[in-house]
Design a protein around this motif. Structure first.
Motif, PDB file in Angstrom:
ATOM      1  N   ASP A  18      -6.199  -4.005   4.474  1.00 18.12           N
ATOM      2  CA  ASP A  18      -7.417  -4.153   3.660  1.00 18.12           C
ATOM      3  C   ASP A  18      -7.446  -3.137   2.522  1.00 18.12           C
ATOM      4  O   ASP A  18      -7.762  -3.478   1.381  1.00 18.12           O
ATOM      5  CB  ASP A  18      -8.679  -3.982   4.515  1.00 18.12           C
ATOM      6  CG  ASP A  18      -8.944  -5.165   5.418  1.00 18.12           C
ATOM      7  OD1 ASP A  18      -8.348  -6.242   5.197  1.00 18.12           O
ATOM      8  OD2 ASP A  18      -9.754  -5.008   6.356  1.00 18.12           O
ATOM      9  N   LEU A  19      -7.107  -1.896   2.835  1.00 18.06           N
ATOM     10  CA  LEU A  19      -7.083  -0.857   1.801  1.00 18.06           C
ATOM     11  C   LEU A  19      -6.010  -1.135   0.750  1.00 18.06           C
ATOM     12  O   LEU A  19      -6.219  -0.884  -0.437  1.00 18.06           O
ATOM     13  CB  LEU A  19      -6.874   0.517   2.438  1.00 18.06           C
ATOM     14  CG  LEU A  19      -8.085   1.084   3.173  1.00 18.06           C
ATOM     15  CD1 LEU A  19      -7.693   2.290   4.025  1.00 18.06           C
ATOM     16  CD2 LEU A  19      -9.177   1.466   2.186  1.00 18.06           C
ATOM     17  N   LEU A  20      -4.858  -1.659   1.181  1.00 18.33           N
ATOM     18  CA  LEU A  20      -3.791  -2.006   0.235  1.00 18.33           C
ATOM     19  C   LEU A  20      -4.246  -3.058  -0.768  1.00 18.33           C
ATOM     20  O   LEU A  20      -3.784  -3.072  -1.909  1.00 18.33           O
ATOM     21  CB  LEU A  20      -2.567  -2.545   0.975  1.00 18.33           C
ATOM     22  CG  LEU A  20      -1.535  -1.558   1.459  1.00 18.33           C
ATOM     23  CD1 LEU A  20      -0.447  -2.279   2.235  1.00 18.33           C
ATOM     24  CD2 LEU A  20      -0.950  -0.742   0.335  1.00 18.33           C
ATOM     25  N   GLU A  26      -0.121   4.796  -2.856  1.00 17.52           N
ATOM     26  CA  GLU A  26      -0.101   6.252  -3.036  1.00 17.52           C
ATOM     27  C   GLU A  26      -1.492   6.862  -2.977  1.00 17.52           C
ATOM     28  O   GLU A  26      -1.643   8.042  -2.657  1.00 17.52           O
ATOM     29  CB  GLU A  26       0.597   6.625  -4.348  1.00 17.52           C
ATOM     30  CG  GLU A  26       2.078   6.326  -4.367  1.00 17.52           C
ATOM     31  CD  GLU A  26       2.850   7.029  -3.247  1.00 17.52           C
ATOM     32  OE1 GLU A  26       2.517   8.176  -2.878  1.00 17.52           O
ATOM     33  OE2 GLU A  26       3.795   6.415  -2.729  1.00 17.52           O
ATOM     34  N   LYS A  27      -2.513   6.086  -3.260  1.00 15.11           N
ATOM     35  CA  LYS A  27      -3.883   6.606  -3.262  1.00 15.11           C
ATOM     36  C   LYS A  27      -4.579   6.465  -1.907  1.00 15.11           C
ATOM     37  O   LYS A  27      -5.685   6.957  -1.728  1.00 15.11           O
ATOM     38  CB  LYS A  27      -4.698   5.912  -4.345  1.00 15.11           C
ATOM     39  CG  LYS A  27      -4.203   6.261  -5.738  1.00 15.11           C
ATOM     40  CD  LYS A  27      -5.031   5.635  -6.813  1.00 15.11           C
ATOM     41  CE  LYS A  27      -4.465   6.057  -8.169  1.00 15.11           C
ATOM     42  NZ  LYS A  27      -5.167   5.434  -9.267  1.00 15.11           N
ATOM     43  N   ASP A  32      -8.834   7.868   4.697  1.00 15.11           N
ATOM     44  CA  ASP A  32      -9.380   6.571   4.271  1.00 15.11           C
ATOM     45  C   ASP A  32      -9.263   5.548   5.402  1.00 15.11           C
ATOM     46  O   ASP A  32     -10.202   4.807   5.683  1.00 15.11           O
ATOM     47  CB  ASP A  32      -8.626   6.020   3.053  1.00 15.11           C
ATOM     48  CG  ASP A  32      -8.822   6.828   1.790  1.00 15.11           C
ATOM     49  OD1 ASP A  32      -9.839   7.533   1.679  1.00 15.11           O
ATOM     50  OD2 ASP A  32      -7.932   6.745   0.917  1.00 15.11           O
ATOM     51  N   ILE A  33      -8.087   5.517   6.013  1.00 15.81           N
ATOM     52  CA  ILE A  33      -7.829   4.548   7.083  1.00 15.81           C
ATOM     53  C   ILE A  33      -8.754   4.820   8.273  1.00 15.81           C
ATOM     54  O   ILE A  33      -9.398   3.912   8.795  1.00 15.81           O
ATOM     55  CB  ILE A  33      -6.341   4.589   7.505  1.00 15.81           C
ATOM     56  CG1 ILE A  33      -5.456   4.158   6.339  1.00 15.81           C
ATOM     57  CG2 ILE A  33      -6.101   3.703   8.733  1.00 15.81           C
ATOM     58  CD1 ILE A  33      -3.977   4.479   6.523  1.00 15.81           C
ATOM     59  N   ASN A 103       3.474  -4.887  -4.266  1.00 15.10           N
ATOM     60  CA  ASN A 103       3.271  -3.449  -4.368  1.00 15.10           C
ATOM     61  C   ASN A 103       4.564  -2.758  -4.758  1.00 15.10           C
ATOM     62  O   ASN A 103       5.590  -2.949  -4.125  1.00 15.10           O
ATOM     63  CB  ASN A 103       2.752  -2.881  -3.047  1.00 15.10           C
ATOM     64  CG  ASN A 103       1.255  -2.896  -2.984  1.00 15.10           C
ATOM     65  OD1 ASN A 103       0.601  -2.236  -3.784  1.00 15.10           O
ATOM     66  ND2 ASN A 103       0.705  -3.662  -2.059  1.00 15.10           N
ATOM     67  N   GLU A 104       4.468  -1.960  -5.814  1.00 18.02           N
ATOM     68  CA  GLU A 104       5.635  -1.208  -6.246  1.00 18.02           C
ATOM     69  C   GLU A 104       5.999  -0.204  -5.162  1.00 18.02           C
ATOM     70  O   GLU A 104       5.142   0.360  -4.513  1.00 18.02           O
ATOM     71  CB  GLU A 104       5.345  -0.508  -7.567  1.00 18.02           C
ATOM     72  CG  GLU A 104       5.166  -1.514  -8.691  1.00 18.02           C
ATOM     73  CD  GLU A 104       5.153  -0.868 -10.049  1.00 18.02           C
ATOM     74  OE1 GLU A 104       5.713   0.234 -10.189  1.00 18.02           O
ATOM     75  OE2 GLU A 104       4.589  -1.478 -10.948  1.00 18.02           O
TER      76      GLU A 104
END
Length: 184
Positions: A18-20, A26-27, A32-33, A103-104
């Motif tokens: 979800d965060l991705l 990197e952020k 956060d998780i 995603n890079e």
């Protein structure tokens, strides 16, 4: 494995995914998780070394899910049902695979996928090309690169054509090659 452990790992992985979808890898922090999953930060570390380990486990899980789906739906051939099965699975799980491909820094996902597809292509070529003039190495890498390229194009462009259309086009493109393998 204990159900609670499985459930916690799944919660952490789902939260991470979800965060991705919201911000760059990197952020994202372990805090956060943990905050989003409503668990203690230490709980995340009980299951994963760091966010890079979590990313690796996430990639492995989704590669394994794709492989298991393909293994359950066909044998090791490059036929319509095998190709269609891959694209049907990707269509059903579009969001996660788009994240993993886009995603890079997630070259690991593409590399693992490449190795797996190359193994399948090599098996098929090995069965059909005895005494053939084709170089198995060149043929394997040409077909694998083409397949991965089409797969990435299809995902990155939000599935611009149906599963049936992409399958038919790939089979059409493979036809001259498969004809050579059979006739030589």
């Amino acid at each position: 494995m204990d159900r609670r452990i499985k459930k916690t790992r799944q919660l952490i992985m789902d939260t991470f995914i979800d965060l991705l979808s919201e911000k760059e890898f990197e952020k994202i922090t372990i805090n956060d998780i943990a905050e989003r999953a409503d668990i203690n930060r230490g709980t995340v570390y009980l299951h994963y070394l760091d966010k890079y380990d979590l990313l690796d486990k996430c990639i492995e899980k989704h590669i394994d899910l794709l492989l298991n789906h393909c293994a359950n739906s066909s044998n090791t051939t490059l036929d319509a049902s095998a190709i269609q099965s891959v694209f049907e699975y990707l269509e059903k799980n579009f969001t996660i695979y788009k994240l993993l491909l886009n995603n890079e820094g997630f070259g690991f996902f593409r590399s693992r996928l490449y190795v797996i597809i190359a193994q399948t292509v090599t098996e098929v070529i090995g069965k059909k090309s005895e005494g053939n003039k084709f170089s198995n190495g060149i043929t394997t890498h040409f077909l694998t690169s083409g397949f991965i390229g089409v797969l990435e194009w299809w995902i990155n462009n939000s599935m611009p054509c149906s599963v049936q259309e992409v399958t038919a086009q790939l089979l059409f493109l493979l036809e001259p090659y498969t004809r050579h393998l059979v006739s030589d």
